[in-house]
Design a protein around this motif. Structure first.
Motif, PDB file in Angstrom:
ATOM      1  N   LYS A 120       0.651  -0.840  -0.379  1.00  0.00           N
ATOM      2  CA  LYS A 120      -0.128  -0.304   0.058  1.00  0.00           C
ATOM      3  C   LYS A 120       0.659   0.992   0.239  1.00  0.00           C
ATOM      4  O   LYS A 120       0.333   2.769  -0.154  1.00  0.00           O
ATOM      5  CB  LYS A 120      -0.963  -0.359   1.209  1.00  0.00           C
ATOM      6  CG  LYS A 120      -1.887   0.576   1.320  1.00  0.00           C
ATOM      7  CD  LYS A 120      -2.924   0.876   2.541  1.00  0.00           C
ATOM      8  CE  LYS A 120      -3.423   0.131   1.968  1.00  0.00           C
ATOM      9  NZ  LYS A 120      -5.548  -0.365   3.173  1.00  0.00           N
ATOM     10  N   ALA A 164      -8.463  -0.692  -2.827  1.00  0.00           N
ATOM     11  CA  ALA A 164      -7.982  -1.419  -2.912  1.00  0.00           C
ATOM     12  C   ALA A 164      -6.658  -1.580  -3.463  1.00  0.00           C
ATOM     13  O   ALA A 164      -6.476  -2.452  -4.327  1.00  0.00           O
ATOM     14  CB  ALA A 164      -9.070  -2.584  -3.018  1.00  0.00           C
ATOM     15  N   GLY A 165      -6.748  -0.425  -4.119  1.00  0.00           N
ATOM     16  CA  GLY A 165      -5.623  -0.585  -5.405  1.00  0.00           C
ATOM     17  C   GLY A 165      -5.365   0.882  -5.920  1.00  0.00           C
ATOM     18  O   GLY A 165      -6.313   1.510  -5.559  1.00  0.00           O
ATOM     19  N   TYR A 171      -2.859  -3.853  -7.316  1.00  0.00           N
ATOM     20  CA  TYR A 171      -3.196  -4.180  -6.788  1.00  0.00           C
ATOM     21  C   TYR A 171      -2.807  -3.866  -5.409  1.00  0.00           C
ATOM     22  O   TYR A 171      -1.620  -3.314  -4.844  1.00  0.00           O
ATOM     23  CB  TYR A 171      -3.653  -5.325  -6.439  1.00  0.00           C
ATOM     24  CG  TYR A 171      -4.388  -6.287  -7.745  1.00  0.00           C
ATOM     25  CD1 TYR A 171      -5.066  -6.007  -8.068  1.00  0.00           C
ATOM     26  CD2 TYR A 171      -2.907  -6.932  -8.452  1.00  0.00           C
ATOM     27  CE1 TYR A 171      -5.213  -6.683  -9.613  1.00  0.00           C
ATOM     28  CE2 TYR A 171      -3.151  -7.382  -9.399  1.00  0.00           C
ATOM     29  CZ  TYR A 171      -5.151  -7.179 -10.297  1.00  0.00           C
ATOM     30  OH  TYR A 171      -5.190  -7.459 -11.362  1.00  0.00           O
ATOM     31  N   GLU A 172      -3.487  -3.743  -3.718  1.00  0.00           N
ATOM     32  CA  GLU A 172      -2.878  -3.226  -2.840  1.00  0.00           C
ATOM     33  C   GLU A 172      -2.161  -4.467  -2.378  1.00  0.00           C
ATOM     34  O   GLU A 172      -0.827  -3.723  -1.826  1.00  0.00           O
ATOM     35  CB  GLU A 172      -3.925  -3.264  -2.099  1.00  0.00           C
ATOM     36  CG  GLU A 172      -3.650  -3.325  -0.490  1.00  0.00           C
ATOM     37  CD  GLU A 172      -4.612  -2.977   1.180  1.00  0.00           C
ATOM     38  OE1 GLU A 172      -4.590  -3.491   2.166  1.00  0.00           O
ATOM     39  OE2 GLU A 172      -6.293  -3.710   0.022  1.00  0.00           O
ATOM     40  N   LYS A 173      -2.412  -5.625  -3.021  1.00  0.00           N
ATOM     41  CA  LYS A 173      -1.480  -6.878  -2.323  1.00  0.00           C
ATOM     42  C   LYS A 173      -0.916  -7.449  -3.407  1.00  0.00           C
ATOM     43  O   LYS A 173      -1.340  -7.518  -4.055  1.00  0.00           O
ATOM     44  CB  LYS A 173      -1.170  -7.489  -1.120  1.00  0.00           C
ATOM     45  CG  LYS A 173      -2.249  -6.419   0.449  1.00  0.00           C
ATOM     46  CD  LYS A 173      -1.989  -7.047   1.324  1.00  0.00           C
ATOM     47  CE  LYS A 173      -2.327  -7.006   2.717  1.00  0.00           C
ATOM     48  NZ  LYS A 173      -2.794  -7.622   3.717  1.00  0.00           N
TER      49      LYS A 173
END
Length: 360
Positions: free
Chosen positions: A26, A340-341, A358-360
């Motif tokens: 993030k 979330a992204g 993406y976040e992760k």
């Protein structure tokens, strides 16, 4: 003991670099520069919008298309910086690539207003002089970021809007297009969907939220779409720029944060350069881009910590969603968001490229 310490430093540096290349976090930063204290000769970071971007909703082909375009865009700016070009040039030319792509809500891929037109906004700022330029609500300027720069360099003003901005663009010899140039079927379909939902809500007398009038699910749940770039050049000059088509189904000449200096864009050689993306009304109310710089200037915070406080604490508590990309005067970069992204990419002076969605 000296050999042991040297060995420890080398191992730590190696682990940090590997972590940077193998993760999409993030809050991605120029880890090597922060860990070692080494100042980057130049650096560049970009975004293509933030929102609820989930891998399960992304086809492999679409993901590959976004990554390819992000890489294409950032390498344009990187080459300019590597060859000794200015941060302003790098920001403008990088954003041009994304403005010309229908993938992003800027230029060619701009979303539609309530009356089925496209109204574009952009801004740019020079960290060396604190000069800035912006355009808002244009409908015929092919590349709004170019117009924003002309306002900064060729006029005594900071922001021009609507017909006046288009007249100025014509006088400056910019490429003008007919409004149909900005048409893309998926954006138009998105407008129709949000209008249908709005009509249904009004029929049922059950308006859940004012946001339903403006946010197409395809926009809100995938990205807010604004594009931006922040860069540091070899002369130590920072610059930032932002360009957008705004909000789906917007009315009444609504203008978001993208052309607002201090909200959507800010650059100061003493601190950092920032470009924002997200729910514009909240970024304006929070003066997000300038607030990050102010925390660095007045509280001596690092870019990473200042960005975290403004996005994760202040913006989130206010109710806003979105993110920022930024680079400081030493070449440290952050890509901070509370969604979330966020479509994003960064490159440092050694050419290390990080692309994230993406976040992760």
């Amino acid at each position: 003991m000296k050999k042991f310490l040297l060995y420890f430093v080398i191992i730590s540096f190696s682990l940090s670099c590997n972590s940077e290349h193998n993760s999409e976090s993030k809050s991605e930063t120029s880890i090597a520069a922060e860990v070692t204290g080494e100042k980057q000769e130049f650096a560049i970071v970009i975004h293509g919008g933030a929102g609820t971007i989930l891998k399960k909703n992304m086809t492999p082909e679409r993901e590959a298309a976004y990554k390819a375009k992000l890489e294409e865009a950032i390498k344009v700016g990187y080459d300019i910086l590597k060859n000794g070009g200015s941060s302003i040039d790098a920001v403008q030319k990088t954003i041009n690539v994304m403005e010309d792509s229908p993938l992003f809500n800027a230029g060619k891929g701009a979303v539609f207003t309530n009356v089925e037109t496209n109204e574009l906004d952009a801004s740019i700022m020079d960290g060396k002089t604190l000069n800035a330029g912006a355009s808002a609500g244009t409908t015929t300027v092919k590349n709004p970021i170019n117009l924003a720069r002309a306002v900064m360099e060729q006029s005594e003003h900071v922001m021009l809007s609507g017909k006046g901005a288009e007249q100025f663009a014509e006088e400056q010899g910019f490429e003008l297009v007919t409004p149909d140039y900005f048409f893309t079927q998926n954006r138009f379909d998105g407008l129709r969907r949000v209008k249908e939902r709005q009509a249904q809500k009004e029929k049922d007398i059950d308006m859940e939220s004012a946001a339903i009038n403006f946010y197409d699910t395809d926009i809100k749940n995938s990205k807010f779409g604004t594009v931006g770039c922040a860069a540091l050049d070899k002369n130590g000059n920072l610059a930032a720029g932002t360009s957008t088509g705004g909000m789906t189904n917007k009315r009444y000449g609504r203008i978001g944060d993208a052309p607002i200096i201090g909200a959507g864009t800010y650059a100061n050689n003493a601190t950092c350069a920032v470009s924002s993306t997200g729910w514009g009304e909240y970024f304006i109310r929070g003066m997000v881009a300038h607030d990050i710089s102010a925390l660095m200037e007045y509280k001596a915070l690092s870019l990473k910590e200042a960005a975290r406080i403004v996005i994760q604490d202040k913006l989130t508590k206010l109710g806003g969603t979105g993110g920022i990309i930024a680079v400081d005067k030493d070449g440290n970069m952050v890509m901070e968001f509370n969604t979330a992204g966020m479509y994003r990419a960064q490159m440092n002076a050694t050419g290390d490229l990080t692309i994230g969605i993406y976040e992760k």
